[in-house]
Scaffold this motif. Structure first.
Motif, PDB file in Angstrom:
ATOM      1  N   UNK A 105       0.887  -1.241   0.005  1.00  0.00           N
ATOM      2  CA  UNK A 105       0.127  -0.026  -0.096  1.00  0.00           C
ATOM      3  C   UNK A 105       0.898   1.177   0.013  1.00  0.00           C
ATOM      4  N   UNK A 106       2.092   1.256  -0.509  1.00  0.00           N
ATOM      5  CA  UNK A 106       2.976   2.323  -0.705  1.00  0.00           C
ATOM      6  C   UNK A 106       3.080   3.072  -1.818  1.00  0.00           C
ATOM      7  N   UNK A 107       2.973   2.353  -2.733  1.00  0.00           N
ATOM      8  CA  UNK A 107       2.774   3.312  -3.999  1.00  0.00           C
ATOM      9  C   UNK A 107       1.412   2.759  -4.818  1.00  0.00           C
ATOM     10  N   UNK A 108       1.119   3.517  -5.970  1.00  0.00           N
ATOM     11  CA  UNK A 108       0.045   3.418  -6.640  1.00  0.00           C
ATOM     12  C   UNK A 108       0.638   3.688  -8.211  1.00  0.00           C
ATOM     13  N   UNK A 109      -0.112   3.020  -9.255  1.00  0.00           N
ATOM     14  CA  UNK A 109       0.437   3.306 -10.452  1.00  0.00           C
ATOM     15  C   UNK A 109      -0.914   4.062 -11.110  1.00  0.00           C
ATOM     16  N   UNK A 110      -0.650   5.107 -11.785  1.00  0.00           N
ATOM     17  CA  UNK A 110      -1.583   6.057 -12.291  1.00  0.00           C
ATOM     18  C   UNK A 110      -1.144   5.992 -13.721  1.00  0.00           C
ATOM     19  N   UNK A 111      -2.476   6.001 -14.703  1.00  0.00           N
ATOM     20  CA  UNK A 111      -2.280   6.264 -16.046  1.00  0.00           C
ATOM     21  C   UNK A 111      -1.638   7.650 -16.408  1.00  0.00           C
ATOM     22  N   UNK A 112      -0.749   7.737 -17.253  1.00  0.00           N
ATOM     23  CA  UNK A 112      -0.016   9.043 -17.500  1.00  0.00           C
ATOM     24  C   UNK A 112      -1.250   9.820 -18.471  1.00  0.00           C
ATOM     25  N   UNK A 113      -1.655  10.946 -18.142  1.00  0.00           N
ATOM     26  CA  UNK A 113      -2.703  11.566 -18.752  1.00  0.00           C
ATOM     27  C   UNK A 113      -2.436  11.837 -20.319  1.00  0.00           C
ATOM     28  N   UNK A 114      -0.985  11.976 -20.658  1.00  0.00           N
ATOM     29  CA  UNK A 114      -0.805  12.273 -22.116  1.00  0.00           C
ATOM     30  C   UNK A 114      -0.248  11.005 -22.920  1.00  0.00           C
ATOM     31  N   UNK A 115      -0.241   9.910 -22.322  1.00  0.00           N
ATOM     32  CA  UNK A 115      -0.034   8.552 -22.911  1.00  0.00           C
ATOM     33  C   UNK A 115      -0.376   7.379 -21.951  1.00  0.00           C
ATOM     34  N   UNK A 116      -1.380   6.828 -22.445  1.00  0.00           N
ATOM     35  CA  UNK A 116      -2.428   5.985 -21.582  1.00  0.00           C
ATOM     36  C   UNK A 116      -1.514   4.620 -21.447  1.00  0.00           C
ATOM     37  N   UNK A 161       1.785   4.443 -20.338  1.00  0.00           N
ATOM     38  CA  UNK A 161       2.623   4.790 -19.636  1.00  0.00           C
ATOM     39  C   UNK A 161       1.893   4.673 -18.032  1.00  0.00           C
ATOM     40  N   UNK A 162       2.436   3.961 -17.410  1.00  0.00           N
ATOM     41  CA  UNK A 162       1.953   4.013 -15.973  1.00  0.00           C
ATOM     42  C   UNK A 162       3.199   4.802 -14.965  1.00  0.00           C
ATOM     43  N   UNK A 163       2.400   5.917 -14.319  1.00  0.00           N
ATOM     44  CA  UNK A 163       3.163   6.750 -13.380  1.00  0.00           C
ATOM     45  C   UNK A 163       3.279   6.147 -11.938  1.00  0.00           C
TER      46      UNK A 163
END
Length: 164
Positions: free
Chosen positions: A83-94, A96-98
């Motif tokens: 529960x220490x990090x999450x992956x989020x979709x990059x708004x400019x390139x779906x 890429x997971x940030x």
């Protein structure tokens, strides 16, 4: 009968420094576990700091920690489970997971920093604050040209054979 080789004074010093580091880490990791952060490892702290400093993809995290992208991906998976990090979709390139450190990750890092200070305070009580301050100042001078932060810590993890 096999005779053991004597250690050199330099090797003894290196082992004492490593033992001091490991002692501090063990105390902090044990206390973190007792406070709801079971399963955390020193390498997780290295990774979280790197992510906070901008290593927001598996490729960049691997580069920052000097490990393969696959090793970085395993660390990311462990950090997600904890529960220490999450992956989020990059708004400019779906594609890429940030990576983003979660509130729980920030809490663990803050608590860990506090616990390291507590260990340092206990050591100061044992050997004297001036002695510990002097030791710290000497070590700072001796290591002034060495990398600090996540790059230096990641190298230590790699040198010790720890899977980051």
């Amino acid at each position: 009968m096999m005779r053991l080789m004597a250690r050199s004074p330099g090797a003894e010093l290196a082992l004492l420094l490593l033992g001091g580091f490991q002692s501090m880490v063990d105390d902090v990791v044990g206390e973190l576990a007792s406070r709801g952060h079971e399963g955390v490892r020193a390498s997780h702290e290295f990774a979280l700091r790197a992510i906070e400093e901008g290593a927001d993809t598996a490729t960049e995290l691997g580069r920052r920690l000097a490990v393969s992208k696959q090793a970085a991906a395993k660390t990311i998976a462990a950090l997600e489970r904890l529960g220490y990090v999450e992956r989020e979709t990059d708004p400019s390139d779906a594609r890429v997971k940030r990576l983003r450190v979660t509130a729980r990750g920030h809490d663990m890092m803050t608590l860990g920093a506090t616990l390291f200070t507590e260990v340092r305070d206990r050591w100061a009580a044992q050997i004297g604050a001036e002695q510990l301050d002097a030791l710290e100042a000497h070590l700072a001078r001796l290591t002034k040209d060495r990398p600090t932060g996540t790059e230096g810590l990641a190298r230590l993890g790699g040198d010790l054979g720890e899977a980051i």
